[in-house]
Design a protein around this motif. Sequence first.
Motif, PDB file in Angstrom:
ATOM      1  N   VAL A 113       0.905  -1.062  -0.037  1.00 48.05           N
ATOM      2  CA  VAL A 113       0.057  -0.165   0.135  1.00 48.05           C
ATOM      3  C   VAL A 113       0.917   1.078  -0.004  1.00 48.05           C
ATOM      4  O   VAL A 113       0.568   2.203  -0.683  1.00 48.05           O
ATOM      5  CB  VAL A 113      -0.863   0.034   1.098  1.00 48.05           C
ATOM      6  N   ILE A 114       1.896   1.314   0.760  1.00 47.54           N
ATOM      7  CA  ILE A 114       2.890   2.421   0.805  1.00 47.54           C
ATOM      8  C   ILE A 114       3.485   2.798  -0.451  1.00 47.54           C
ATOM      9  O   ILE A 114       3.574   3.812  -1.043  1.00 47.54           O
ATOM     10  CB  ILE A 114       3.717   2.303   1.997  1.00 47.54           C
ATOM     11  N   VAL A 115       4.033   1.570  -1.065  1.00 45.85           N
ATOM     12  CA  VAL A 115       5.114   1.804  -2.303  1.00 45.85           C
ATOM     13  C   VAL A 115       4.053   2.288  -3.341  1.00 45.85           C
ATOM     14  O   VAL A 115       4.071   3.127  -4.253  1.00 45.85           O
ATOM     15  CB  VAL A 115       5.634   0.691  -2.334  1.00 45.85           C
ATOM     16  N   PHE A 116       2.818   1.433  -3.506  1.00 46.38           N
ATOM     17  CA  PHE A 116       2.092   1.675  -4.731  1.00 46.38           C
ATOM     18  C   PHE A 116       1.606   3.064  -4.455  1.00 46.38           C
ATOM     19  O   PHE A 116       1.235   3.824  -5.515  1.00 46.38           O
ATOM     20  CB  PHE A 116       0.989   0.673  -4.549  1.00 46.38           C
ATOM     21  N   ALA A 117       1.014   3.507  -3.293  1.00 46.68           N
ATOM     22  CA  ALA A 117       0.286   4.947  -3.197  1.00 46.68           C
ATOM     23  C   ALA A 117       1.467   5.970  -3.398  1.00 46.68           C
ATOM     24  O   ALA A 117       0.968   6.900  -4.171  1.00 46.68           O
ATOM     25  CB  ALA A 117      -0.413   4.992  -1.836  1.00 46.68           C
ATOM     26  N   SER A 118       2.786   5.818  -2.938  1.00 48.16           N
ATOM     27  CA  SER A 118       3.695   6.642  -3.338  1.00 48.16           C
ATOM     28  C   SER A 118       4.006   6.657  -4.663  1.00 48.16           C
ATOM     29  O   SER A 118       4.020   7.756  -5.183  1.00 48.16           O
ATOM     30  CB  SER A 118       4.754   6.329  -2.233  1.00 48.16           C
ATOM     31  N   ALA A 119       3.942   5.607  -5.444  1.00 49.12           N
ATOM     32  CA  ALA A 119       4.488   5.383  -6.863  1.00 49.12           C
ATOM     33  C   ALA A 119       3.392   6.226  -7.633  1.00 49.12           C
ATOM     34  O   ALA A 119       3.544   6.758  -8.624  1.00 49.12           O
ATOM     35  CB  ALA A 119       4.633   4.010  -7.166  1.00 49.12           C
ATOM     36  N   MET A 120       2.068   5.994  -7.222  1.00 47.74           N
ATOM     37  CA  MET A 120       0.973   6.778  -8.063  1.00 47.74           C
ATOM     38  C   MET A 120       1.036   8.147  -8.054  1.00 47.74           C
ATOM     39  O   MET A 120       0.651   8.842  -8.935  1.00 47.74           O
ATOM     40  CB  MET A 120      -0.432   6.259  -7.567  1.00 47.74           C
ATOM     41  N   THR A 121       1.599   8.674  -6.910  1.00 42.84           N
ATOM     42  CA  THR A 121       1.623  10.082  -6.743  1.00 42.84           C
ATOM     43  C   THR A 121       2.949  10.778  -6.893  1.00 42.84           C
ATOM     44  O   THR A 121       2.921  11.834  -6.940  1.00 42.84           O
ATOM     45  CB  THR A 121       0.828  10.372  -5.287  1.00 42.84           C
ATOM     46  N   ALA A 122       3.737   9.982  -7.285  1.00 43.10           N
ATOM     47  CA  ALA A 122       5.511  10.548  -7.492  1.00 43.10           C
ATOM     48  C   ALA A 122       5.284  11.384  -8.747  1.00 43.10           C
ATOM     49  O   ALA A 122       4.518  11.103  -9.787  1.00 43.10           O
ATOM     50  CB  ALA A 122       5.944   9.369  -7.766  1.00 43.10           C
ATOM     51  N   PHE A 123       6.032  12.662  -8.607  1.00 49.32           N
ATOM     52  CA  PHE A 123       6.086  13.486  -9.513  1.00 49.32           C
ATOM     53  C   PHE A 123       7.518  13.648 -10.405  1.00 49.32           C
ATOM     54  O   PHE A 123       7.568  13.273 -11.548  1.00 49.32           O
ATOM     55  CB  PHE A 123       5.601  14.709  -9.168  1.00 49.32           C
TER      56      PHE A 123
ATOM     57  N   THR B 160       2.682  10.885 -16.664  1.00 50.05           N
ATOM     58  CA  THR B 160       1.800  10.058 -15.428  1.00 50.05           C
ATOM     59  C   THR B 160       0.756  11.089 -14.909  1.00 50.05           C
ATOM     60  O   THR B 160       0.961  12.307 -15.540  1.00 50.05           O
ATOM     61  CB  THR B 160       2.869   9.346 -14.280  1.00 50.05           C
ATOM     62  N   MET B 161       0.101  10.517 -14.151  1.00 49.62           N
ATOM     63  CA  MET B 161      -1.153  11.276 -13.695  1.00 49.62           C
ATOM     64  C   MET B 161      -0.531  12.629 -12.839  1.00 49.62           C
ATOM     65  O   MET B 161      -1.189  13.874 -12.976  1.00 49.62           O
ATOM     66  CB  MET B 161      -2.199  10.430 -12.885  1.00 49.62           C
ATOM     67  N   ALA B 162       0.542  12.435 -12.114  1.00 55.23           N
ATOM     68  CA  ALA B 162       1.005  13.394 -11.212  1.00 55.23           C
ATOM     69  C   ALA B 162       1.548  14.415 -12.439  1.00 55.23           C
ATOM     70  O   ALA B 162       1.319  15.763 -11.836  1.00 55.23           O
ATOM     71  CB  ALA B 162       2.253  12.980 -10.480  1.00 55.23           C
ATOM     72  N   TYR B 163       2.248  14.273 -13.411  1.00 56.97           N
ATOM     73  CA  TYR B 163       2.681  15.201 -14.260  1.00 56.97           C
ATOM     74  C   TYR B 163       1.279  15.772 -15.054  1.00 56.97           C
ATOM     75  O   TYR B 163       1.627  17.084 -15.339  1.00 56.97           O
ATOM     76  CB  TYR B 163       3.526  14.555 -15.307  1.00 56.97           C
ATOM     77  N   MET B 164       0.305  15.244 -15.186  1.00 56.05           N
ATOM     78  CA  MET B 164      -0.713  16.079 -16.024  1.00 56.05           C
ATOM     79  C   MET B 164      -1.382  16.779 -14.960  1.00 56.05           C
ATOM     80  O   MET B 164      -1.791  18.031 -15.333  1.00 56.05           O
ATOM     81  CB  MET B 164      -1.825  14.777 -16.042  1.00 56.05           C
ATOM     82  N   ILE B 165      -1.370  16.601 -13.545  1.00 52.44           N
ATOM     83  CA  ILE B 165      -1.882  17.605 -12.724  1.00 52.44           C
ATOM     84  C   ILE B 165      -0.934  18.863 -12.664  1.00 52.44           C
ATOM     85  O   ILE B 165      -1.435  19.982 -12.700  1.00 52.44           O
ATOM     86  CB  ILE B 165      -1.878  16.892 -11.050  1.00 52.44           C
ATOM     87  N   TYR B 166       0.455  18.582 -12.920  1.00 49.83           N
ATOM     88  CA  TYR B 166       1.469  19.711 -12.875  1.00 49.83           C
ATOM     89  C   TYR B 166       1.237  20.529 -14.173  1.00 49.83           C
ATOM     90  O   TYR B 166       1.042  21.829 -14.221  1.00 49.83           O
ATOM     91  CB  TYR B 166       2.637  19.150 -12.924  1.00 49.83           C
ATOM     92  N   GLN B 167       0.941  19.816 -15.195  1.00 49.31           N
ATOM     93  CA  GLN B 167       0.675  20.496 -16.445  1.00 49.31           C
ATOM     94  C   GLN B 167      -0.582  21.465 -16.506  1.00 49.31           C
ATOM     95  O   GLN B 167      -0.531  22.519 -17.141  1.00 49.31           O
ATOM     96  CB  GLN B 167       0.808  19.521 -17.567  1.00 49.31           C
ATOM     97  N   GLN B 168      -1.635  20.774 -16.146  1.00 48.47           N
ATOM     98  CA  GLN B 168      -3.016  21.464 -16.164  1.00 48.47           C
ATOM     99  C   GLN B 168      -2.958  22.739 -15.242  1.00 48.47           C
ATOM    100  O   GLN B 168      -3.414  23.632 -15.450  1.00 48.47           O
ATOM    101  CB  GLN B 168      -4.063  20.675 -15.877  1.00 48.47           C
ATOM    102  N   ASN B 169      -2.427  22.522 -14.121  1.00 48.56           N
ATOM    103  CA  ASN B 169      -2.556  23.873 -13.067  1.00 48.56           C
ATOM    104  C   ASN B 169      -1.105  24.741 -13.277  1.00 48.56           C
ATOM    105  O   ASN B 169      -1.503  25.830 -13.224  1.00 48.56           O
ATOM    106  CB  ASN B 169      -2.255  23.157 -11.426  1.00 48.56           C
ATOM    107  N   ILE B 170      -0.146  24.218 -13.548  1.00 44.73           N
ATOM    108  CA  ILE B 170       1.031  25.184 -13.822  1.00 44.73           C
ATOM    109  C   ILE B 170       1.459  25.795 -15.095  1.00 44.73           C
ATOM    110  O   ILE B 170       1.448  26.915 -15.230  1.00 44.73           O
ATOM    111  CB  ILE B 170       2.290  24.453 -13.311  1.00 44.73           C
ATOM    112  N   LEU B 171       1.413  24.767 -16.174  1.00 48.82           N
ATOM    113  CA  LEU B 171       1.664  25.232 -17.393  1.00 48.82           C
ATOM    114  C   LEU B 171       0.282  25.913 -18.109  1.00 48.82           C
ATOM    115  O   LEU B 171       0.586  26.691 -18.917  1.00 48.82           O
ATOM    116  CB  LEU B 171       2.149  24.108 -18.257  1.00 48.82           C
ATOM    117  N   LEU B 172      -0.743  25.175 -17.895  1.00 44.21           N
ATOM    118  CA  LEU B 172      -1.995  25.758 -18.751  1.00 44.21           C
ATOM    119  C   LEU B 172      -2.950  26.507 -17.816  1.00 44.21           C
ATOM    120  O   LEU B 172      -3.902  27.009 -18.410  1.00 44.21           O
ATOM    121  CB  LEU B 172      -2.743  24.337 -19.061  1.00 44.21           C
ATOM    122  N   ALA B 173      -2.651  26.770 -16.417  1.00 52.62           N
ATOM    123  CA  ALA B 173      -3.580  27.269 -15.507  1.00 52.62           C
ATOM    124  C   ALA B 173      -4.939  26.873 -15.478  1.00 52.62           C
ATOM    125  O   ALA B 173      -5.759  27.795 -15.259  1.00 52.62           O
ATOM    126  CB  ALA B 173      -3.154  28.710 -15.876  1.00 52.62           C
ATOM    127  N   ASN B 174      -5.180  25.924 -15.871  1.00 48.40           N
ATOM    128  CA  ASN B 174      -6.692  25.259 -15.909  1.00 48.40           C
ATOM    129  C   ASN B 174      -6.851  24.522 -14.736  1.00 48.40           C
ATOM    130  O   ASN B 174      -6.738  23.202 -14.600  1.00 48.40           O
ATOM    131  CB  ASN B 174      -6.823  24.327 -17.268  1.00 48.40           C
TER     132      ASN B 174
END
Length: 290
Positions: free
Chosen positions: A217-227, A240-254
């Motif tokens: 659980v610790i490794v999977f959850a940490s790997a899922m949210t690793a950026f 990955t999903m973490a990169y998409m969050i960064y892209q939408q918020n920081i790069l695209l301001a969405n």
Amino acid sequence: MTAASPTSPAKRLRRQMTIFLLLLPVLAITVIFFVVPMAAILVSNLQEDASGAIHYTLGNYVSVVTDDFYWEIMLRTIRLSALATIVALLLAYPAALYVYFSRSIWRRLMLLIVVSPLFISVIVRTYGWMVVFSPNGLIDAMLPAKYALRLLNTQTAIILGLVHIYLPFMVLSLNASLLKLDQKLLSAAASLGASSWRSFRDVILPLSLPGVQSGCVIVFASAMTAFATPMLLGGSANKTMAYMIYQQNILLANWNMGGAVAFVLLAMTLAFVFFMGRLLERRDLKEALR
């Protein structure tokens, strides 16, 4: 000898109030810095500004869960996290067994080696892997040019980097579970003619499953949210999903779409945690019914 009197309601209430007061700072911090911001993000994700009027909609979430582009990234994130968890478990179990059976100074040395990466920043360790995996790095420099692996910007590099970062948590989880195992059980199994493999299969492995569960659980959850590690080792071709969050918020301001992606990632991670918990409960129930 008189039987001990049951705890009075007043004492029980005082004990509960003491426990609540001890937990109050942690609860306050959790509510102020986690629950309230997450609730605010959730509300903003459901808002859509149309002609100056704000109304609530699930459009952002529908876009995430129905778009093939996001599905590809979600499946890639799950696959990389699952593979990193499996590799970490396979590498951590022998190390945890060695620590459990060892009674010499090598046990402390092994634990020191396991936890020593935690003293170094994740960014520093990831950049170290970038140097190793680069075309002029240690691995490709030792191989002929036509056999160069060129691991940088690949999913293999991401998995290896995640395993290196989260392996200590797996080892420590397994070690904590194995320390509760009484070695007299192994002696009893050996006296009954059980081989080393059967003792491991029928005694050690079943009793260490709580450690396996918590470590996974610790490794999977940490790997899922690793950026940082997936972004630096995988590049833009292995988002990955973490990169998409960064892209939408920081790069695209969405912000609304970025928040929706974040909640989808949170739901996926919590679903895995719930699944692992149910799996262990079902195993415990089967053991109890035997």
